[in-house]
Write a protein that holds these residues in place. Structure first.
Motif, PDB file in Angstrom:
ATOM      1  N   ILE A  51       4.037  -8.621  -0.901  1.00  0.00           N
ATOM      2  CA  ILE A  51       4.476  -7.984   0.334  1.00  0.00           C
ATOM      3  C   ILE A  51       3.307  -7.169   0.876  1.00  0.00           C
ATOM      4  N   GLU A  52       3.135  -7.196   2.183  1.00  0.00           N
ATOM      5  CA  GLU A  52       1.957  -6.595   2.809  1.00  0.00           C
ATOM      6  C   GLU A  52       2.401  -5.714   3.971  1.00  0.00           C
ATOM      7  N   ALA A  53       1.777  -4.551   4.072  1.00  0.00           N
ATOM      8  CA  ALA A  53       2.158  -3.605   5.112  1.00  0.00           C
ATOM      9  C   ALA A  53       0.945  -2.818   5.582  1.00  0.00           C
ATOM     10  N   ILE A  54       1.095  -2.187   6.734  1.00  0.00           N
ATOM     11  CA  ILE A  54       0.102  -1.245   7.235  1.00  0.00           C
ATOM     12  C   ILE A  54       0.687   0.154   7.111  1.00  0.00           C
ATOM     13  N   ILE A  55      -0.064   1.026   6.433  1.00  0.00           N
ATOM     14  CA  ILE A  55       0.342   2.423   6.268  1.00  0.00           C
ATOM     15  C   ILE A  55      -0.884   3.286   6.506  1.00  0.00           C
ATOM     16  N   ASP A  56      -0.769   4.220   7.402  1.00  0.00           N
ATOM     17  CA  ASP A  56      -1.865   5.141   7.697  1.00  0.00           C
ATOM     18  C   ASP A  56      -3.162   4.386   7.988  1.00  0.00           C
ATOM     19  N   GLN A  57      -3.059   3.322   8.759  1.00  0.00           N
ATOM     20  CA  GLN A  57      -4.182   2.488   9.201  1.00  0.00           C
ATOM     21  C   GLN A  57      -4.877   1.761   8.047  1.00  0.00           C
ATOM     22  N   MET A  58      -4.178   1.599   6.927  1.00  0.00           N
ATOM     23  CA  MET A  58      -4.687   0.813   5.798  1.00  0.00           C
ATOM     24  C   MET A  58      -3.759  -0.367   5.548  1.00  0.00           C
ATOM     25  N   VAL A  59      -4.334  -1.498   5.146  1.00  0.00           N
ATOM     26  CA  VAL A  59      -3.542  -2.662   4.768  1.00  0.00           C
ATOM     27  C   VAL A  59      -3.229  -2.551   3.271  1.00  0.00           C
ATOM     28  N   ILE A  60      -1.960  -2.480   2.952  1.00  0.00           N
ATOM     29  CA  ILE A  60      -1.507  -2.361   1.573  1.00  0.00           C
ATOM     30  C   ILE A  60      -0.923  -3.704   1.148  1.00  0.00           C
ATOM     31  N   CYS A  61      -1.575  -4.354   0.197  1.00  0.00           N
ATOM     32  CA  CYS A  61      -1.130  -5.651  -0.312  1.00  0.00           C
ATOM     33  C   CYS A  61      -0.577  -5.453  -1.714  1.00  0.00           C
ATOM     34  N   CYS A  62       0.733  -5.455  -1.845  1.00  0.00           N
ATOM     35  CA  CYS A  62       1.404  -5.279  -3.136  1.00  0.00           C
ATOM     36  C   CYS A  62       1.681  -6.657  -3.723  1.00  0.00           C
ATOM     37  N   LEU A  63       1.189  -6.892  -4.949  1.00  0.00           N
ATOM     38  CA  LEU A  63       1.312  -8.231  -5.514  1.00  0.00           C
ATOM     39  C   LEU A  63       1.770  -8.199  -6.967  1.00  0.00           C
TER      40      LEU A  63
END
Length: 257
Positions: free
Chosen positions: A93-105
């Protein structure tokens, strides 16, 4: 900005442990793996009560990933790793938080080796590399966070000679991990602790935790844009010793923001 990853090994069965750790650690962003719960059984009320917003992709009995954020907006990008529309396993699952791309795998385990599960693991890694190459080319501040099911080097495993034909330590997957680093991704914990023994997983059998007979599977990789922001990090190994805890321990880093 504190960012963490934690393979909870069943979010509902181990919810008290998760909530206790969240209260203690006060992370800003948390990636969770191995929820082992369908979409509708994610404990969103309890997570919200702990002060976190969440997005998640559940799966009955197996897999499952989630991203939590405290006092930060989460914008979901995608809930599956691109490249194979037939792959229904909830591992990315991938998201943008505080202008960072967070890729949880939650990368596939791959055992037993050899076999179709190992082949699936290698194919999944190829798809992951394609996505990570895109992030590098776009020069985005991005993080690859989660249970990689890869033991990168001999220093990352107790008695490495016993693991040579295990899918977690096979030459092919270790090579793929090194290729990620060569593309510019920084192994944050190994950067902070270049020579130390650092484990994130201890089996339930044979008193592995008591003997510190562990392995390092859970990683936080930083894109080049974030290398200079890394301040500190570690493994909350004491959490592994709590009653009814996961066989993994939380891993965290602090970024200067």
């Amino acid at each position: 900005m504190k960012i963490a990853t934690y393979n909870v090994n069943g979010i509902n069965g181990r919810l008290p442990v998760l909530l206790q750790w969240l209260k203690e650690a006060q992370q800003d962003i948390v990636c969770l793996q191995e929820l082992k719960a369908p979409q509708e059984r994610f404990p969103v009320k309890e997570i919200n009560a702990a002060g976190y917003q969440a997005i998640w992709k559940g799966q009955k009995s197996w897999n499952g990933v989630a991203i939590l954020a405290k006092d930060l907006e989460i914008t979901e990008v995608q809930s599956a790793l691109p490249g194979d529309s037939k792959d229904l396993q909830s591992r990315y699952i991938e998201a943008i938080i505080d202008q960072m791309v967070i890729c949880c795998l939650y990368l596939p385990n791959g055992n037993p080796y050899p076999g179709p599960k190992f082949d699936y693991k290698l194919d999944w890694i190829k798809r992951l590399k394609k996505r990570t190459n895109q992030l590098i080319k776009m020069e985005l501040p991005a993080l690859l966070i989660g249970d990689f099911n890869i033991i990168p080097e001999p220093v990352d495993v107790y008695k490495p000679e016993r693991w040579e034909n295990d899918a977690l330590y096979r030459t092919e997957v270790r090579k793929a991990y090194r290729e990620l680093l060569n593309k510019g991704w920084l192994d944050s914990i190994r950067k902070l602790y270049p020579d130390e023994t650092v484990y994130t997983f201890w089996d339930y059998l044979y008193k592995a935790y008591d003997r510190n007979a562990g392995i390092r599977l859970d990683h936080i990789l930083l894109s080049p844009y974030l290398h200079s922001s890394l301040q500190s990090g570690g493994v909350d190994s004491h959490v592994r010793g709590w009653t009814k805890s996961s066989d993994h321990a939380p891993v965290w880093i602090q970024l200067e923001k």
